[in-house]
Scaffold this motif. Sequence first.
Motif, PDB file in Angstrom:
ATOM      1  N   PRO A   1     -11.473  -7.909  28.059  1.00 38.03           N
ATOM      2  CA  PRO A   1     -12.132  -9.169  28.437  1.00 38.03           C
ATOM      3  C   PRO A   1     -13.613  -8.874  28.641  1.00 38.03           C
ATOM      4  N   PHE A   2     -14.469  -9.773  28.160  1.00 37.76           N
ATOM      5  CA  PHE A   2     -15.896  -9.484  28.231  1.00 37.76           C
ATOM      6  C   PHE A   2     -16.730 -10.624  28.802  1.00 37.76           C
ATOM      7  N   GLY A   3     -16.495 -11.840  28.353  1.00 43.46           N
ATOM      8  CA  GLY A   3     -17.358 -12.926  28.793  1.00 43.46           C
ATOM      9  C   GLY A   3     -16.610 -14.182  29.146  1.00 43.46           C
ATOM     10  N   CYS A   4     -17.263 -14.998  29.966  1.00 49.57           N
ATOM     11  CA  CYS A   4     -16.659 -16.255  30.399  1.00 49.57           C
ATOM     12  C   CYS A   4     -17.757 -17.249  30.758  1.00 49.57           C
ATOM     13  N   MET A   5     -17.580 -18.475  30.277  1.00 50.17           N
ATOM     14  CA  MET A   5     -18.397 -19.607  30.724  1.00 50.17           C
ATOM     15  C   MET A   5     -17.400 -20.611  31.295  1.00 50.17           C
ATOM     16  N   HIS A   6     -17.653 -21.067  32.489  1.00 48.91           N
ATOM     17  CA  HIS A   6     -16.714 -21.975  33.134  1.00 48.91           C
ATOM     18  C   HIS A   6     -17.476 -22.987  33.979  1.00 48.91           C
ATOM     19  N   LEU A   7     -17.023 -24.217  33.952  1.00 48.56           N
ATOM     20  CA  LEU A   7     -17.521 -25.246  34.858  1.00 48.56           C
ATOM     21  C   LEU A   7     -16.312 -25.920  35.505  1.00 48.56           C
ATOM     22  N   ASN A   8     -16.395 -26.115  36.808  1.00 44.22           N
ATOM     23  CA  ASN A   8     -15.304 -26.753  37.551  1.00 44.22           C
ATOM     24  C   ASN A   8     -15.056 -28.180  37.085  1.00 44.22           C
TER      25      ASN A   8
ATOM     26  N   PHE B   1     -11.792 -21.440  23.553  1.00 41.54           N
ATOM     27  CA  PHE B   1     -12.480 -22.579  24.148  1.00 41.54           C
ATOM     28  C   PHE B   1     -11.421 -23.549  24.625  1.00 41.54           C
ATOM     29  N   ASN B   2     -11.447 -23.819  25.904  1.00 44.68           N
ATOM     30  CA  ASN B   2     -10.531 -24.793  26.488  1.00 44.68           C
ATOM     31  C   ASN B   2     -11.348 -25.838  27.210  1.00 44.68           C
TER      32      ASN B   2
ATOM     33  N   LEU C   1     -14.697 -21.174  28.491  1.00 42.81           N
ATOM     34  CA  LEU C   1     -14.914 -20.444  27.247  1.00 42.81           C
ATOM     35  C   LEU C   1     -14.823 -18.964  27.590  1.00 42.81           C
ATOM     36  N   ASN C   2     -13.880 -18.264  26.973  1.00 46.00           N
ATOM     37  CA  ASN C   2     -13.664 -16.843  27.236  1.00 46.00           C
ATOM     38  C   ASN C   2     -13.701 -16.075  25.934  1.00 46.00           C
TER      39      ASN C   2
END
Length: 182
Positions: free
Chosen positions: A84-91, A32-33, A72-73
């Motif tokens: 690698p399987f999942g990613c949630m990202h917002l600009n 989580f970044n 979030l990866n």
Amino acid sequence: MNKQSIREIFDNISLSVISFLESHIGISDVEFNSERQGVAEVTIAKWEEENAPYKLPDDYKAFLQISDGLSLNWKIKKNDQIYPFGCMHLNRLRDIKLIKEDEFVFSSVGAEYEDSSEEDEQELEDIDEEKEEEKEEIAEVPSSTKTVIAAFDMDSRVKDGRLALLYRNNFDKPQVWFQDLS
């Protein structure tokens, strides 16, 4: 606000998705970044001024004040290999840009496309012809009665699609839409 507290806030508002991933068998390397500190109200006001008449929703503004975007990866472990399987990202706020009208196709909700056959291809051609006719009809409608649609890119990293804030005939109550480009 420190990184840990941003993580806790995100975990709370996301129904504990980070905690769930971390405790799930087979999931590894959850990262989580929050990446960035939140933005000031004046920065949000500047974005809205530059993108007038469009306004961001209040809940999204509140999120941006906590964290200017997020990432979030997670990966999965299978047969002693990690993938690698999942990613949630917002600009970041500055990267939420208007999508050109011709790049965001607004199609009929519920249109279903199955494996192509000659019959299906003919149906698709008919649909394309109908859309062209609709465009011509819309062009003839006075601008005061036209549907206003604008979309802003919320996730520039998404593959095979586009995540957008979509404004339809309003400037302050967008919907979040995903456009499948696969």
